[in-house]
Scaffold this motif. Structure first.
Motif, PDB file in Angstrom:
ATOM      1  N   THR A   3      51.041  81.293 161.561  1.00  0.00           N
ATOM      2  CA  THR A   3      49.926  80.779 160.381  1.00  0.00           C
ATOM      3  C   THR A   3      48.582  80.965 160.717  1.00  0.00           C
ATOM      4  O   THR A   3      48.218  80.933 161.909  1.00  0.00           O
ATOM      5  CB  THR A   3      50.056  79.086 160.619  1.00  0.00           C
ATOM      6  N   ARG A   5      44.777  79.962 159.914  1.00  0.00           N
ATOM      7  CA  ARG A   5      43.946  78.910 159.151  1.00  0.00           C
ATOM      8  C   ARG A   5      42.443  79.296 158.984  1.00  0.00           C
ATOM      9  O   ARG A   5      41.837  80.168 159.938  1.00  0.00           O
ATOM     10  CB  ARG A   5      43.780  77.928 160.270  1.00  0.00           C
ATOM     11  N   GLU A  26      50.961  85.554 148.285  1.00  0.00           N
ATOM     12  CA  GLU A  26      51.302  84.565 149.319  1.00  0.00           C
ATOM     13  C   GLU A  26      52.726  85.078 149.697  1.00  0.00           C
ATOM     14  O   GLU A  26      52.922  85.378 150.782  1.00  0.00           O
ATOM     15  CB  GLU A  26      51.463  83.176 148.829  1.00  0.00           C
ATOM     16  N   ARG A  38      46.560  79.443 155.349  1.00  0.00           N
ATOM     17  CA  ARG A  38      46.250  77.946 155.170  1.00  0.00           C
ATOM     18  C   ARG A  38      44.766  77.910 155.165  1.00  0.00           C
ATOM     19  O   ARG A  38      44.026  78.190 156.173  1.00  0.00           O
ATOM     20  CB  ARG A  38      46.837  77.127 156.199  1.00  0.00           C
ATOM     21  N   VAL A  39      44.001  77.571 153.859  1.00  0.00           N
ATOM     22  CA  VAL A  39      42.623  77.264 153.795  1.00  0.00           C
ATOM     23  C   VAL A  39      42.401  75.937 154.084  1.00  0.00           C
ATOM     24  O   VAL A  39      42.962  75.027 153.409  1.00  0.00           O
ATOM     25  CB  VAL A  39      42.319  77.662 152.356  1.00  0.00           C
ATOM     26  N   VAL A  40      41.736  75.658 155.197  1.00  0.00           N
ATOM     27  CA  VAL A  40      41.484  74.289 155.804  1.00  0.00           C
ATOM     28  C   VAL A  40      40.015  74.179 155.557  1.00  0.00           C
ATOM     29  O   VAL A  40      39.693  72.797 155.807  1.00  0.00           O
ATOM     30  CB  VAL A  40      41.674  74.459 157.070  1.00  0.00           C
ATOM     31  N   THR A  50      36.753  69.386 153.922  1.00  0.00           N
ATOM     32  CA  THR A  50      37.709  69.919 155.086  1.00  0.00           C
ATOM     33  C   THR A  50      39.080  69.506 154.526  1.00  0.00           C
ATOM     34  O   THR A  50      39.002  68.267 154.657  1.00  0.00           O
ATOM     35  CB  THR A  50      36.892  69.288 156.248  1.00  0.00           C
ATOM     36  N   ALA A  51      40.273  70.197 154.748  1.00  0.00           N
ATOM     37  CA  ALA A  51      41.421  69.575 154.658  1.00  0.00           C
ATOM     38  C   ALA A  51      41.759  68.390 155.945  1.00  0.00           C
ATOM     39  O   ALA A  51      41.229  68.759 157.004  1.00  0.00           O
ATOM     40  CB  ALA A  51      42.356  70.675 154.673  1.00  0.00           C
ATOM     41  N   GLU A  56      46.096  71.310 154.334  1.00  0.00           N
ATOM     42  CA  GLU A  56      45.502  72.517 153.579  1.00  0.00           C
ATOM     43  C   GLU A  56      45.053  72.366 152.269  1.00  0.00           C
ATOM     44  O   GLU A  56      45.607  71.355 151.760  1.00  0.00           O
ATOM     45  CB  GLU A  56      46.581  74.002 153.809  1.00  0.00           C
ATOM     46  N   PHE A  57      44.235  73.121 151.797  1.00  0.00           N
ATOM     47  CA  PHE A  57      44.227  72.936 150.390  1.00  0.00           C
ATOM     48  C   PHE A  57      45.027  73.555 149.192  1.00  0.00           C
ATOM     49  O   PHE A  57      45.652  74.532 149.771  1.00  0.00           O
ATOM     50  CB  PHE A  57      42.598  73.387 150.121  1.00  0.00           C
ATOM     51  N   ASP A  58      45.010  72.775 148.219  1.00  0.00           N
ATOM     52  CA  ASP A  58      45.852  73.557 146.987  1.00  0.00           C
ATOM     53  C   ASP A  58      45.077  74.632 146.427  1.00  0.00           C
ATOM     54  O   ASP A  58      44.391  74.058 145.702  1.00  0.00           O
ATOM     55  CB  ASP A  58      46.416  72.468 145.995  1.00  0.00           C
TER      56      ASP A  58
END
Length: 117
Positions: A3, A5, A26, A38-40, A50-51, A56-58
């Motif tokens: 993963t 981030r 993806e 994962r974009v946080v 900030t997630a 994480e963000f959709d």
């Protein structure tokens, strides 16, 4: 599966297209490279988001949000008071994707300081 981030600073045309690529690729990233991205964290000229811890963000939602002309500050975890530097310092990141406008006359700031941090 590893993963990664990520925070994206500068969610304008370039940043938004990068997020769309992450959505579109993806499966390839997972199957071919063993990566789960994962974009946080997000930042644009209107603020930061900030997630939640461990979240994480959709990215589909973020892209639609930005295409509607909205700031990431209006997303869950968003604030108009946040700075890109605070986001980079405080978020649990592996990678910073810096795509903000750069002022050449000021030595490439604020991008240079963000990348150094």
């Amino acid at each position: 599966m590893r993963t990664v981030r990520i925070a994206v600073v500068g969610v304008g045309n370039l940043g938004r297209r990068f997020l769309r690529l992450l959505v579109d690729k993806e499966t390839v990233l997972a199957a071919k490279h063993g990566l789960s991205v994962r974009v946080v964290g997000l930042a644009d000229s209107g603020g930061t988001a900030t997630a939640p811890s461990g979240g994480e963000f959709d990215l589909d939602q973020v892209v639609r949000w930005k295409e509607a002309g909205r700031s990431v500050s209006g997303l869950p975890g968003g604030t108009e008071e946040g700075s890109s530097m605070a986001l980079v310092r405080d978020a649990d990141l592996d990678v910073l994707c810096e795509a903000s406008p750069v002022c050449v006359e000021k030595g490439g700031e604020p991008a240079v300081s963000l990348i150094r941090e």
